[in-house]
Design an enzyme around this catalytic site. Structure first.
Site, PDB file in Angstrom:
ATOM      1  N   ASP A 263      -5.933  -5.246   1.844  1.00 44.79           N
ATOM      2  CA  ASP A 263      -6.198  -5.738   3.191  1.00 44.79           C
ATOM      3  C   ASP A 263      -7.603  -6.323   3.216  1.00 44.79           C
ATOM      4  O   ASP A 263      -8.417  -6.056   2.324  1.00 44.79           O
ATOM      5  CB  ASP A 263      -6.044  -4.645   4.251  1.00 44.79           C
ATOM      6  CG  ASP A 263      -5.737  -5.259   5.616  1.00 44.79           C
ATOM      7  OD1 ASP A 263      -4.537  -5.424   5.937  1.00 44.79           O
ATOM      8  OD2 ASP A 263      -6.684  -5.601   6.354  1.00 44.79           O
ATOM      9  N   CYS A 363       7.078  -9.836  11.371  1.00 44.80           N
ATOM     10  CA  CYS A 363       7.533  -9.264  12.649  1.00 44.80           C
ATOM     11  C   CYS A 363       7.533 -10.365  13.713  1.00 44.80           C
ATOM     12  O   CYS A 363       6.989 -10.192  14.801  1.00 44.80           O
ATOM     13  CB  CYS A 363       6.678  -8.076  13.070  1.00 44.80           C
ATOM     14  SG  CYS A 363       4.909  -8.400  13.047  1.00 44.80           S
TER      15      CYS A 363
END
Length: 422
Positions: A263, A363
């Site tokens: 990340d 998503c």
């Protein structure tokens, strides 16, 4: 002076719309930093998310009674009061109005209190409160940009079903880790055997959650890890891993294998580490701070057996749980994201071993971040082929990919595609 529940809710709402704060982050901070009775926390949460999800509708209700636009915080106070009257059955109308008038007086004196009182009394006497707006844009508080994109892709009928579905609150979805644990108030998922669902409940506060016997993860998100076909000994890369739900799900399939989780931000890497620690999987996961578009530059060629690219996306599939997402989108966002998604896939693909599997998930419900991305990727990567995904629920499979919209099973909107390197 101790603030009451409505004052805190108003502060959160002003933070969201005045300072562009994220609803979940602002709400968490205000609940943590104020002295609040436990019984008031669900009320504040419901009020904040309700007003955020219906902002345009609430302003439409008050508009006929305003000669000119009030100060933003006063408009938000009116929105909040109208929401309680129209949508919170257990709140007496008189209590909602009286509390609004008190807050207005504390904040800005008697004249503002009189103004709020007059607007609310006019609203209560009018037939307007029983009317319904004629446009979906106002009825569902959905910005025109997103509404137009939905209608173009899905047509009017399915768009209407999606919008209506988003009016119903999320249920809670858990991934069961310890199969022997019984979680009261839950029922099995229709989509995956790893999940149970509940209509409501604070499961993150329970001892079994803290002990790592289950974790909170949407059913749709739980469909990703099985697509990696993990046997146990693979070297896996999770390219955009925070907060770690899919990372830990993949790690639960490993024995001697290992996951490198990437990340960009330290605080997000800590979320992955905390998740792994709580679930007893810290020895199987290593975190690294890295831009996922630079995977190949950092790791070199053919280093991983499996790669998950859970790509940065518009997040439109999460609107039910994160209603403020709808107000943050510009048309340029979608084309920029499309380019970033392809860059990550391109870089990751070079670091995948031959015969390795790469899974791409988002998503969001929009084609340009989903089907258009995988078509563009395959067109420029002849060494990859799409692997057709199957599922016992046929309706969630489109063109060999998992594609869920929110009205189908009351989940997040979600997309999963699968590739193999020849």
């Amino acid at each position: 002076m101790k603030k009451n529940a409505r004052q805190i809710a108003l502060e959160v709402l002003n933070d969201i719309f005045g300072n562009d704060a994220y609803a979940n982050i602002s709400l968490d901070r205000h609940l943590r930093d104020n002295v609040i009775e436990e019984i008031d926390k669900p009320f504040i949460t419901a009020l904040v998310y309700g007003v955020v999800s219906k902002k345009d509708l609430l302003e439409w209700y008050s508009r006929p009674f305003l000669k000119k636009a009030p100060k933003p915080w006063v408009q938000m106070l009116l929105n909040m009061t109208i929401y309680q009257i129209q949508f919170m059955d257990k709140v007496p109308t008189s209590a909602a109005v009286d509390e609004a008038v008190k807050i207005a007086k504390i904040q800005d004196g008697q004249s503002t209190a009189n103004f709020v009182n007059a607007v609310m009394r006019s609203f209560m006497r009018s037939e307007h409160k029983d009317e319904e707006p004629k446009t979906w844009e106002i009825k569902y508080s959905m910005p025109k940009l997103l509404l137009d994109k939905m209608v173009k892709q899905f047509g009017g009928k399915r768009t209407g079903a999606i919008l209506e579905s988003l009016e119903t609150p999320s249920h809670v979805s858990l991934r069961v880790i310890d199969k022997t644990v019984e979680i009261a108030g839950t029922r099995p998922s229709e989509l995956t055997e790893t999940a149970v669902i509940a209509d409501s409940g604070n499961f993150a506060a329970k001892q079994d959650f803290l002990a790592g016997k289950y974790t909170i993860q949407d059913e749709s998100s739980q469909l990703v890890a099985p697509q990696l076909e993990l046997q146990g000994d693979e070297i896996v890369l999770d390219a955009c891993a925070a907060p770690g739900g899919k990372t830990t799900h993949m790690a639960s399939y490993l024995t001697t294998g290992h996951i490198t989780a990437l990340d960009l931000y330290d605080h997000k890497l800590k979320l992955i580490e905390d998740n792994a620690q709580r679930q007893g999987l810290a020895d199987k996961i290593t975190t690294e701070k890295m831009d996922a578009t630079e995977i190949y530059e950092n790791f070199g060629a053919e280093k991983f057996d499996r790669i998950l690219v859970d790509a940065p996306c518009s997040g439109v599939g999460l609107i039910r749980r994160k209603p403020d997402i709808r107000y943050r989108k510009e048309s340029s966002d979608f084309s920029n994201l499309h380019d970033i998604q392809l860059k990550i896939l391109d870089s990751a693909s070079k670091s995948l071993k031959k015969n390795g599997i790469m899974v791409y998930s988002t998503c969001t419900i929009f084609d340009e971040e989903n089907f258009d991305v995988i078509k563009a990727f395959l067109a420029s990567h002849e060494d990859f082929e799409q692997v057709t995904i199957s599922h016992e629920k046929n309706d969630i499979i489109t063109d060999g990919c998992i594609f869920l919209t929110p009205e189908m099973y009351h989940t997040d909107g979600f997309f999963v595609a699968k590739f193999r390197k020849n």
